[in-house]
Design a protein around this motif. Structure first.
Motif, mmCIF file in Angstrom:
data_model
loop_
_atom_site.group_PDB
_atom_site.id
_atom_site.type_symbol
_atom_site.label_atom_id
_atom_site.label_comp_id
_atom_site.label_asym_id
_atom_site.label_seq_id
_atom_site.Cartn_x
_atom_site.Cartn_y
_atom_site.Cartn_z
ATOM 1 N N ARG A 101 -11.684 -34.035 -91.133
ATOM 2 C CA ARG A 101 -10.418 -34.542 -90.619
ATOM 3 C C ARG A 101 -9.817 -33.573 -89.605
ATOM 4 O O ARG A 101 -9.226 -33.992 -88.607
ATOM 5 N N ALA A 102 -9.991 -32.280 -89.870
ATOM 6 C CA ALA A 102 -9.449 -31.279 -88.942
ATOM 7 C C ALA A 102 -10.225 -31.254 -87.630
ATOM 8 O O ALA A 102 -9.640 -31.180 -86.542
ATOM 9 N N SER A 103 -11.556 -31.358 -87.722
ATOM 10 C CA SER A 103 -12.381 -31.227 -86.516
ATOM 11 C C SER A 103 -12.413 -32.502 -85.680
ATOM 12 O O SER A 103 -12.568 -32.457 -84.460
ATOM 13 N N SER A 104 -12.263 -33.649 -86.312
ATOM 14 C CA SER A 104 -12.385 -34.922 -85.597
ATOM 15 C C SER A 104 -11.063 -35.392 -84.992
ATOM 16 O O SER A 104 -11.040 -36.325 -84.182
ATOM 17 N N GLY A 105 -9.966 -34.795 -85.429
ATOM 18 C CA GLY A 105 -8.669 -35.278 -84.970
ATOM 19 C C GLY A 105 -8.294 -36.620 -85.588
ATOM 20 O O GLY A 105 -7.523 -37.392 -85.008
ATOM 21 N N HIS A 106 -8.824 -36.897 -86.767
ATOM 22 C CA HIS A 106 -8.559 -38.157 -87.460
ATOM 23 C C HIS A 106 -7.056 -38.418 -87.544
ATOM 24 O O HIS A 106 -6.280 -37.560 -87.956
ATOM 25 N N ASP A 107 -6.651 -39.624 -87.140
ATOM 26 C CA ASP A 107 -5.239 -40.005 -87.060
ATOM 27 C C ASP A 107 -4.889 -40.877 -88.263
ATOM 28 O O ASP A 107 -5.249 -42.054 -88.312
ATOM 29 N N ALA A 108 -4.188 -40.282 -89.228
ATOM 30 C CA ALA A 108 -3.852 -41.019 -90.446
ATOM 31 C C ALA A 108 -2.935 -42.200 -90.161
ATOM 32 O O ALA A 108 -2.983 -43.212 -90.867
ATOM 33 N N GLY A 109 -2.106 -42.103 -89.124
ATOM 34 C CA GLY A 109 -1.210 -43.204 -88.794
ATOM 35 C C GLY A 109 -1.968 -44.427 -88.312
ATOM 36 O O GLY A 109 -1.791 -45.538 -88.824
ATOM 37 N N ALA A 110 -2.849 -44.239 -87.330
ATOM 38 C CA ALA A 110 -3.628 -45.366 -86.805
ATOM 39 C C ALA A 110 -4.575 -45.924 -87.862
ATOM 40 O O ALA A 110 -4.743 -47.145 -87.994
ATOM 41 N N ASP A 132 -3.004 -37.292 -98.616
ATOM 42 C CA ASP A 132 -3.347 -35.887 -98.806
ATOM 43 C C ASP A 132 -2.250 -34.963 -98.287
ATOM 44 O O ASP A 132 -1.797 -35.087 -97.143
ATOM 45 N N ILE A 133 -1.867 -34.032 -99.144
ATOM 46 C CA ILE A 133 -0.931 -32.966 -98.794
ATOM 47 C C ILE A 133 -1.636 -31.650 -99.096
ATOM 48 O O ILE A 133 -2.017 -31.397 -100.248
ATOM 49 N N ASP A 134 -1.855 -30.828 -98.094
ATOM 50 C CA ASP A 134 -2.437 -29.507 -98.352
ATOM 51 C C ASP A 134 -1.965 -28.510 -97.299
ATOM 52 O O ASP A 134 -1.308 -28.875 -96.325
ATOM 53 N N THR A 135 -2.313 -27.268 -97.520
ATOM 54 C CA THR A 135 -1.790 -26.205 -96.660
ATOM 55 C C THR A 135 -2.461 -26.158 -95.296
ATOM 56 O O THR A 135 -1.975 -25.456 -94.407
ATOM 57 N N GLY A 138 -0.701 -29.737 -93.794
ATOM 58 C CA GLY A 138 0.736 -29.842 -93.981
ATOM 59 C C GLY A 138 1.142 -31.273 -94.299
ATOM 60 O O GLY A 138 0.551 -31.919 -95.155
ATOM 61 N N LEU A 139 2.114 -31.788 -93.578
ATOM 62 C CA LEU A 139 2.623 -33.148 -93.816
ATOM 63 C C LEU A 139 2.170 -34.119 -92.722
ATOM 64 O O LEU A 139 2.715 -35.216 -92.604
ATOM 65 N N ARG A 140 1.151 -33.737 -91.955
ATOM 66 C CA ARG A 140 0.713 -34.570 -90.841
ATOM 67 C C ARG A 140 0.243 -35.942 -91.316
ATOM 68 O O ARG A 140 0.584 -36.969 -90.719
ATOM 69 N N HIS A 141 -0.562 -35.965 -92.370
ATOM 70 C CA HIS A 141 -1.050 -37.260 -92.868
ATOM 71 C C HIS A 141 0.098 -38.098 -93.433
ATOM 72 O O HIS A 141 0.136 -39.320 -93.250
ATOM 73 N N LEU A 142 1.026 -37.437 -94.110
ATOM 74 C CA LEU A 142 2.185 -38.153 -94.650
ATOM 75 C C LEU A 142 2.987 -38.803 -93.534
ATOM 76 O O LEU A 142 3.395 -39.969 -93.642
#
Length: 406
Positions: A101-110, A132-135, A138-142
């Motif tokens: 998710r970090a390397s691909s730039g996966h967009d949780a919103g879309a 997912d919430i993690d360090t 952060g809150l990007r997926h939320l």
């Protein structure tokens, strides 16, 4: 359906085979409710305004379907195929997903918006999703899923679970992020394997219940732990539920360990879960043991159904069709009779609403107007054939008309 319109559905068939018609009216606050339901409808009020009528032509009427456990934020639905080369351990899958998710730039919103719309088109009108919430993220997926909930708010009733997929105790700052997630709009506190992942179950569960108590929110904990390890986690949860008065506010997803106990021990533990108001959610996986469905029902422990992940880094499988998930429940629990398949449908309708706490659910006067019309004789045929959704109405709005999403 505008604020002045009334929607009527005639010539439908109820799940018991009897003729049924429904009148839906929208209130001033924009909420649409079932105003009348029965074999026939009384005359519409003079002030009802314009009336839209649907001739169901004998289609089977069901309440809106309920997805009790999914992960909208993770999905690759509608995206290029993800080639899965991950190891088989739970921690392998957690680490692999976080890195991808970090390397691909996966967009949780879309991603969540695409899958949420697909759920609606297949008749799901209530949905609980873990985020997912993690360090690292952060809150990007939320933030992405909160935007999806806002976009679909008129039709899809969505609960968001703030879920620490990577664990809590080994990742300093996770509790603070979960705290902020609940303050910013997450509805439910998620958690994960206090023994197997956090490796200090008492400390882990103390943190979980303290945070839930602070926010007055329910808890939904992923419990993959097998055998005695899982039973021990259940014991610790039951102690804390009693101490904090959190009866009726704890849901355990997966709960594989319950399927490994002998019948007498399972029934004894289920009786304690029923007393504590603990509910369960299963995805009915073919590769793992599962909580005993019929024993749960006898004990009064609600058991709902969900997909878990759908086409993500964890699994290539799954679809946003809760009739298909009901079929998976039927296959996993060897439900063959038509009346047994009624139970499978219950897992993705009324049991799902009860476990998640969705209010005003069902086909009765005053309930939110969520319903599905399919070409099937009964629930069994609808599940086995995954009958096409001819009409879907979500909060009084037609989202599928004559088989076409609108």
């Amino acid at each position: 359906m505008t604020a002045l319109e009334t929607l009527e559905i005639r010539n439908a068939r109820a799940l018991d085979g009897s003729p049924v018609a429904v009148r839906i009216e929208r209130t001033a606050d924009g909420r649409a409710t079932i105003a009348a339901i029965g074999a026939s409808l009384p005359d519409a009020p003079a002030a009802a305004g314009g009336i839209e009528a649907i001739d169901a032509q004998g289609a089977l009427l069901m309440p809106g379907l309920v997805e009790a456990h999914t992960h909208l934020d993770k999905t690759a639905w509608g995206m290029p195929w993800y080639v899965n080369e991950c190891g088989s351990r739970l921690i392998d899958r957690i680490d692999n997903e976080r890195a991808w998710r970090a390397s691909s730039g996966h967009d949780a919103g879309a991603a969540s918006l695409a899958l949420g719309r697909a759920f609606l088109a297949a008749g799901t009108t209530r949905l609980r999703t873990h985020v997912d919430i993690d360090t690292d993220a952060g809150l990007r997926h939320l933030d992405g899923v909160l935007a999806t909930r806002e976009t679909l708010a008129d039709t899809l009733d969505m609960q968001i679970v703030a879920f620490p997929q990577s664990g809590v105790l080994d990742r300093e700052g996770t509790v603070a992020l979960l705290d902020e997630s609940l303050a910013r709009g997450a509805d439910v506190l998620g958690w994960l394997d206090p023994c197997a992942i956090d490796r200090d179950p008492a400390k882990s569960l103390d943190a979980m219940f303290a945070l839930a108590d602070k926010h007055g929110c329910p808890v939904d904990i992923h419990l993959h732990e097998p055998g005695e390890m899982g039973v021990f986690s259940f014991e610790l949860m039951l102690e804390r539920i009693a101490a904090l008065g959190m009866q009726g506010k704890v849901v355990v997803s997966h709960a594989f360990c319950l399927g490994e106990l002998d019948a007498a021990r399972a029934e004894a533990l289920l009786a304690r879960l029923a007393d504590a108001g603990v509910s369960l959610i299963t995805t009915a996986p073919p590769s793992r043991v599962v909580p005993p469905l019929m024993a749960c029902r006898r004990a009064g422990v609600p058991l709902a159904g969900g997909n878990d992940g759908i086409r993500d880094t964890w699994t290539p499988y799954g679809s946003p069709d809760m009739l298909e998930r009901a079929m998976m429940i039927g296959l996993r629990y060897n439900l063959r009779r038509d009346d047994e398949l009624d139970i499978a449908l219950d897992c993705v309708t009324h049991q799902g609403a009860q476990v998640c706490g969705f209010q005003d659910y069902g086909l009765q006067v005053g309930a939110r107007a969520d319903l599905v019309l399919v070409d099937a004789l009964n629930a069994a045929q609808a599940i086995v054939t995954r009958a096409p959704r001819r009409w879907v109405v979500a909060n009084g709005r037609v989202v599928v008309r004559e088989g076409m999403a609108v």
